[in-house]
Design an enzyme around this catalytic site. Structure first.
Site, PDB file in Angstrom:
ATOM      1  N   GLU A  50       7.887  21.457  42.475  1.00  0.00           N
ATOM      2  CA  GLU A  50       7.591  22.357  41.361  1.00  0.00           C
ATOM      3  C   GLU A  50       6.641  23.482  41.786  1.00  0.00           C
ATOM      4  OE1 GLU A  50       6.093  22.072  36.702  1.00  0.00           O
ATOM      5  OE2 GLU A  50       5.394  20.588  38.155  1.00  0.00           O
ATOM      6  N   LYS A 123      11.809  24.576  31.782  1.00  0.00           N
ATOM      7  CA  LYS A 123      11.088  23.354  31.446  1.00  0.00           C
ATOM      8  C   LYS A 123      10.859  23.253  29.940  1.00  0.00           C
ATOM      9  CE  LYS A 123       6.854  20.955  32.971  1.00  0.00           C
ATOM     10  NZ  LYS A 123       5.737  21.062  33.939  1.00  0.00           N
ATOM     11  N   CYS A 160       9.228  18.167  36.121  1.00  0.00           N
ATOM     12  CA  CYS A 160       7.948  17.479  36.038  1.00  0.00           C
ATOM     13  C   CYS A 160       7.700  16.771  34.707  1.00  0.00           C
ATOM     14  CB  CYS A 160       6.808  18.433  36.379  1.00  0.00           C
ATOM     15  SG  CYS A 160       5.280  17.568  36.843  1.00  0.00           S
TER      16      CYS A 160
END
Length: 299
Positions: A50, A123, A160
């Site tokens: 990431e 995300k 994540c």
């Protein structure tokens, strides 16, 4: 499905953080070296960690950090696309996207082996915790949980903090993802005792194994490594690495340690079919009884 057995590589790295404005160039140069080596070892799918262009800047809140963001497509996607084409790999990257003035995302980009952009994922779940002040920087994604079709298969790319949400993995699986991928940046507070550090790392691994088992899919998770100091003078973060490749029963196919590493593995892309026949979780879902999942909490 092109590959019955897919060679994959996870590039687990320590960010170069001492180059000032040259962070992105220095880190991308290192990535180019690592991807070249992974390709020499036979990788056809390469996953990066990431926000790989520099340090994990979300340890503090500063408007100056927005200068790191760039458009997609933009300079980094151009460079990464050429890298994918040069080595004939599908490359999954993670960038700080500038969509418009005041509108930014944490975005994973999938580069096809011919250098084109196969798709992107923004995300969806954004944390806001001590040392992980991402809500200051990132607008939650608006592209949904849509797999990205590539020459190596249909990729369910998440990022994540998404890893803690079984709904995200499930929705990717329900949309036909053949593998789940997580570029991630997670680590310890150096001041925590070893028992707490172990609990946190174990919980992270268990969560990924759960996604693999519950969905009957292989899972790739690529984490960064190394200590990154806090701009606030706090203890910083020790990113713990431990990137891993899991099979569809949660079995370890490969696992990294806590140092930079090119983690290689062979993923049997047909095994999910066999596993789902003996563990038919999708068949047995009670979709008639799940309406309350759309509530924040059942009072």
């Amino acid at each position: 499905m092109k590959y019955k057995t897919l060679p994959v590589a996870l590039i687990q790295e320590r960010a170069i953080i001492d180059q000032g404005a040259g962070n992105a160039d220095a880190n991308l140069t290192l990535i180019e070296q690592r991807v070249a080596e992974a390709a020499r070892q036979g990788a056809k799918l390469v996953l990066l960690q990431e926000i790989h262009n520099g340090p994990y800047f979300c340890q503090h809140e500063s408007v100056d950090e927005f200068d790191l963001a760039e458009p997609i497509p933009g300079p980094s996607t151009d460079r990464l696309g050429k890298l994918a084409q040069q080595h004939g790999v599908v490359l999954v990257s993670s960038l700080f996207e500038r969509r418009a003035a005041g509108l930014y995302h944490n975005t994973a980009v999938v580069h096809e082996a011919d250098g084109s952009m196969a798709g992107k994922y923004r995300k969806m779940h954004i944390p806001d915790d001590p040392g992980f002040y991402e809500k200051f920087y990132f607008t939650p994604g608006d592209l949904g949980f849509e797999p990205i079709d590539t020459s190596v298969g249909r990729l369910g790319v998440l990022v994540c903090w998404d890893q803690w949400y079984p709904e995200a993995a499930r929705l990717m699986a329900l949309a036909g993802a053949e593998v789940l991928l997580y570029p991630t940046a997670i680590g310890f507070d150096p001041d925590d005792d070893q028992a707490e550090k172990n609990r946190q790392r174990d919980a992270w691994v268990i969560t990924h194994r759960g996604h693999a088992v519950a969905n009957g899919l292989p899972v790739l998770s690529c984490n960064r490594v190394g200590h990154e100091p806090s701009p606030l003078g706090a203890s910083g973060v020790d990113f713990w690495g431990n990137s891993h490749v899991l099979g569809p029963q949660g079995e370890f196919l490969a696992e990294a340690g806590s140092e930079p590493e090119i983690l290689m593995a062979e993923v049997d892309m047909q095994r999910s079919e066999d596993v789902r026949r003996i563990w038919p979780f999708l068949r047995d879902r009670r979709i008639d009884a799940y309406d309350d999942l759309l509530k924040r909490y059942r009072d």
